[in-house]
Design an enzyme around this catalytic site. Structure first.
Site, mmCIF file in Angstrom:
data_model
loop_
_atom_site.group_PDB
_atom_site.id
_atom_site.type_symbol
_atom_site.label_atom_id
_atom_site.label_comp_id
_atom_site.label_asym_id
_atom_site.label_seq_id
_atom_site.Cartn_x
_atom_site.Cartn_y
_atom_site.Cartn_z
ATOM 1 N N HIS A 1 0.825 -1.219 0.000
ATOM 2 C CA HIS A 1 0.000 0.000 0.000
ATOM 3 C C HIS A 1 0.853 1.259 0.000
ATOM 4 C CE1 HIS A 1 -3.846 -2.080 0.514
ATOM 5 N NE2 HIS A 1 -3.220 -2.894 1.332
ATOM 6 N N ASP B 1 -0.531 -5.017 6.096
ATOM 7 C CA ASP B 1 -1.545 -5.892 5.489
ATOM 8 C C ASP B 1 -1.329 -6.054 3.991
ATOM 9 O OD1 ASP B 1 -2.129 -3.142 5.245
ATOM 10 O OD2 ASP B 1 -4.135 -3.629 4.550
ATOM 11 N N GLU B 2 -1.894 -7.125 3.463
ATOM 12 C CA GLU B 2 -2.048 -7.349 2.032
ATOM 13 C C GLU B 2 -0.767 -7.121 1.233
ATOM 14 O OE1 GLU B 2 -6.562 -6.621 0.851
ATOM 15 O OE2 GLU B 2 -5.493 -4.751 1.185
ATOM 16 N N VAL B 3 0.312 -7.740 1.651
ATOM 17 C CA VAL B 3 1.537 -7.641 0.859
ATOM 18 C C VAL B 3 1.445 -8.660 -0.276
ATOM 19 C CG1 VAL B 3 4.037 -7.827 0.883
ATOM 20 C CG2 VAL B 3 2.825 -6.895 2.872
ATOM 21 N N GLU C 1 -2.056 -9.929 9.390
ATOM 22 C CA GLU C 1 -1.082 -10.677 8.608
ATOM 23 C C GLU C 1 0.264 -10.800 9.324
ATOM 24 O OE1 GLU C 1 -3.227 -8.572 7.321
ATOM 25 O OE2 GLU C 1 -3.480 -8.829 5.149
#
Lengths: 593, 593
Positions: free
Chosen positions: A328, A388-390, A443
């Protein structure tokens, strides 16, 4: 057995709730309500949202007159030195007497008005339950240490409110040990007051439109009441995303007002993300100069941030910043090139960039400098570090990263690569003396990063019941957001779904449950800007606010719908554009004025 | 084979569209766009929404200066006597030059500004495509009959716009035979103009925040353009429901402004329904006095209605009223008791009321009087008579109705009973000299009521393709709303779904297709009030507006998304709170000013 409700069952329940709303007739408790009754959700009068732990109200009542009403600080320790209380007194004097729709009505014969006024006074005084005027609310904070300055995790928000108590008739008291309890008590008191038209002939329409109502006899009343209250959870947050769309500072402030009214106490400021970098850094001004939607009209300067934090502080609301890394972070690139991973198609760069490149030393140097500034600019002891969300796809394509991983015997273990970054980031933050701890998205925990014991895991994905159990069984503290992604809109009264979700609804022992600090409603910014943020969020976020403040046993939507309806109208009457969430209805507001 | 898309396929398509929006890189056509590029939807510049039938634009352009720009009425027939054009000139002068975000910027060194201004002018003049200033737009309406007063079904909205045409360089013309075309042409012209910062160094940020941008060199430009345009459908409507929530008159007017910008031409005013009766009748003032949410602050007086109709007239928008009967009439009861059917549980009245009682003579006497007034107050030649969703349960329970039906050999045939009411209502309306025809919801057709040939059937239920085929094959005209219930909200960019629905997508011959007059977007009021109406509706209703105005071939969402993005920003820049519908982005508006 899983505790997750089957989706079809959920829909069925929602339908039943909605059906009931549309076809049910109002119950007996609304028979004396002076507005039109019908098959719509009637608001309560003078009920508190979120519902206090203990409340005892009598039918006796006092009346309030705006000119002859004041808050008075009783304890000498506080007097004149507590800016938070002094400011709150100004604010709540207005909130106790919201501008009435009827204030704007015209065409009323003045003599008639005066005549009726006298009549109404007589009638009020003839009511045996009327116990006189309330002219003073005493603020009692018997704390020799005085007034705390910044709100913090686990601050003391306990308070009592007494109105016309047997030992002090005709007065009211707000009692707390700390300023945070005083603030919560003032909000509760302001909500106990209600506008009544029962006295006099205010709602006796004479059939002639041009004479209008005689609304001069509206009375502000408060019943004899005793409230003893404290929150169920200490972390009651709301996440706003100022990267996907820029949110005006005035909207952020309005939202802080509404958070205060709903007793939420953490503004989680998701400052940056892929689309834009609106924070004007002292050390790296190019980040916003080149990475914001606009370098001057879509940024938060140092003064803006300080202004928001001060505004929140005055309302007992913490501001927890999040500058999400290593994913992000696309918006970091224009102002600070070279941090992100270059993605490849085969042997050639394809022009796209992925998450930060955890194999580069300069990434850590940058992160250290940036967070050193951030942790100073945001005084809260906690910082949210994201994580988050790598997306591993770009990392996998990059030959330098592959080489690094081979060298360190990590081949193919991208979660471990991510952990290396996060671990270093946590170590950097831990080295700053200003911070007590950090919050990370789940995560970080899921990937097995060794975190300090006081780390807070922010649970946001599906199957959150399992995740909460896992996090707390490993001894870490948790906050929950999974059921409260308010950006996902639905047709109908979806607040009940948010209302019924409970962070404690997972299998775990008492020790685990103690590690649940609360939760946060999230409003991600894909489809939200300054135009629609407030009506999209409120009163839907109010449902989350009551879940996090009130006892677990407060979960009857049939009872709550009348109170949240009053809360919706209260927010509108105080001037905030909360949207209708219960179907047809009317809040007593003159939009045409 | 049915033409209805399988729901799963629909969702898949929607997902692909959304995915594309999130991950696609901007195309070549945006390379020169002076704002930050990235994986979000870039707005076009100076593109028209809804897209004109024929448009030819060159790269040559003219520049506009607010002080030296005017609309000039050319044809002597119009001059000084056409209030619609005179008012439009005032309105569109502002719209051609929307207040720029940059107007509010400060801290720019004044000398510097002047210096740069000169530079910029030089650069503009050095551009070989720059063809001078546009100082005058000629309005040419060569119609000896002058200016029509009220918009009407099938009014002539055809127009041409020429900017810097070969035969009249340096000027522009808006040419139409009727005032309605002039209005549409002025909107189109105003949308062709765009703000540019390409000339001068306006967007060359100098790295010093406090100096800001030099925005004094923003230019308003318009390319050499030829537009020939007329609508595909004559009935392009929008339904608002002012019964489930009261909608402020200011909001209704804002909405009329937005309808004009989107070339919608029918405001379907669903005035009354079960929850409230906000219309102040001359003959029956008690209806609103007792049936409105509030008798003075939640009503539309005769003056209010006239004001809204006049506001709409000035914008070429018809106001078609709907006072829905015989169902949806609960709010009639308080002010005019005795019209509705008393419901029974077995032999006893249960206190509930059903639809109007079609067996009572007084019902027809009332309806005749009410509609006599309504058809005079609303000058449009069409009136919408409702007729939807009549619930037979209460009729079935009522012994008087059963007796009536037995007597007339109708036992059990409730659709026929409904038809009796509707037939009588249609006969009553037909007897008024002021009306040409009526619109009814599809149930009237479905129940086999014999209607006059010029009746318009309003299709709103599912499987609308079959219904459109049936209605038109029986020789009746139809308008469509089924796919355009905008009150049903969804997460994400749901406008593409509305955009792709087409009223002609049903099996039928050319004669049938000729009977399709258009359609209406509907915003039912369960969850909409003055607070959230505009952002909930716009720009989602813009998708419907283009479907109804532009040729059927204009249906490429990949192309349209950039234009609707410009339209979203245009509405915001003109001061209307349209919500973001395409995901992350930034319209050049200074919300903090």
């Amino acid at each position: 057995m899983t505790k997750i409700l089957h989706p079809v069952l959920k829909i069925l329940i929602l339908c039943l709730v909605m059906l009931e709303m549309v076809v049910c007739m109002p119950g007996d408790q609304f028979k004396n309500w002076p507005v039109r009754t019908g098959p719509w959700v009637q608001p309560t009068r003078g009920e508190v949202w979120p519902k206090p732990k203990v409340q005892k109200s009598e039918e006796d009542f006092l009346a309030l007159r705006e000119k002859d009403f004041r808050f008075e600080i009783k304890s000498s320790e506080v007097h004149g030195e507590c800016d938070i209380i002094n400011e709150a007194i100004k604010r709540y004097h207005k909130r106790v007497f919201p501008p009435s729709a009827s204030d704007t009505e015209t065409n009323i014969n003045q003599n008639n008005r005066r005549q009726r006024k006298r009549d109404s006074r007589r009638e009020l005084k003839n009511d045996p339950k009327y116990k006189g005027y309330l002219e003073k609310v005493e603020i009692i904070m018997n704390n020799p240490q005085g007034c705390e300055k910044y709100p913090y995790m686990d601050m003391d928000e306990q308070y009592e409110v007494k109105v016309n108590a047997p030992d002090s008739p005709g007065t009211a008291q707000i009692i707390a040990f700390h300023v945070w309890g005083i603030l919560r008590g003032m909000e509760t008191f302001s909500q106990l007051v209600y506008a009544s038209t029962q006295y006099g002939d205010a709602l006796q329409f004479d059939g002639n439109l041009h004479s209008g109502y005689d609304t001069s006899s509206i009375e502000y009343l408060v019943n004899s009441t005793m409230v003893m209250d404290s929150p169920r959870f200490s972390h009651r947050g709301l996440l706003l995303d100022t990267s996907r769309h820029y949110i005006a500072k005035s909207v952020l402030k309005d939202n802080l007002d509404l958070m205060e009214m709903n007793k939420l106490n953490v503004f989680h400021w998701h400052m940056t993300d892929d689309p834009s970098f609106p924070y004007v850094s002292k050390k790296f001004p190019e980040l916003s100069a080149k990475g914001a939607w606009h370098p001057t009209i879509a940024v938060y300067t140092q003064e803006d941030v300080a202004d928001i934090i001060e505004y929140a502080r005055m309302r007992g609301i913490r501001v927890v910043s999040e500058f999400d890394t290593p994913g992000h972070t696309q918006s970091f690139e224009p102002g600070h090139p070279g941090l992100l991973t270059e993605c490849y198609d085969g042997d050639t760069k394809n022009g796209f960039l992925g998450p930060m490149n955890p194999t580069k030393k300069r990434v850590y140097a940058f992160v250290e400098e940036l967070f050193e500034e951030i942790t100073q600019v945001f005084p809260d002891k906690y910082v949210h570090l994201g994580g988050d969300e790598v997306d591993y796809k770009c990392w996998k394509s990059n030959p330098d990263i592959s080489e690094f991983m081979n060298k360190w015997n990590l081949t193919g273990q991208y979660a471990k690569l991510e952990s290396i970054y996060i671990k270093k980031l946590l170590d950097i933050i831990s080295s700053f003396p200003t911070k007590n701890g950090y919050i990370v998205w789940q995560e970080v925990f899921d990937n097995g990063v060794k975190v300090k014991n006081d780390t807070i895991i922010h649970v946001w994905k599906g199957q959150w019941e399992w995740e909460m159990a896992k996090v707390t069984s490993s001894g870490l503290r948790a906050i929950l957001s999974s059921p409260w992604y308010l950006n996902y809109i639905n047709y109908g009264a979806d607040w009940t779904k948010y209302y019924l979700a409970d962070p404690m609804d997972f299998f775990g022992g008492a020790k685990q449950k103690e590690l649940v600090l609360g939760g946060e409603a999230c409003l991600w910014g894909e489809f939200v800007n300054s135009v629609n943020l407030i009506p999209r969020l409120w009163p839907r976020a109010s449902a989350v606010a009551e879940r996090l403040w009130s006892p677990a046993s407060v979960r009857n939507t049939q009872e709550a719908k009348h109170r949240i309806q009053e809360m919706e109208c209260r927010m509108i009457q105080r001037g905030y554009p909360a949207e209708p969430i219960n179907g047809p209805g009317f809040c007593n507001v003159n939009w045409n004025a």
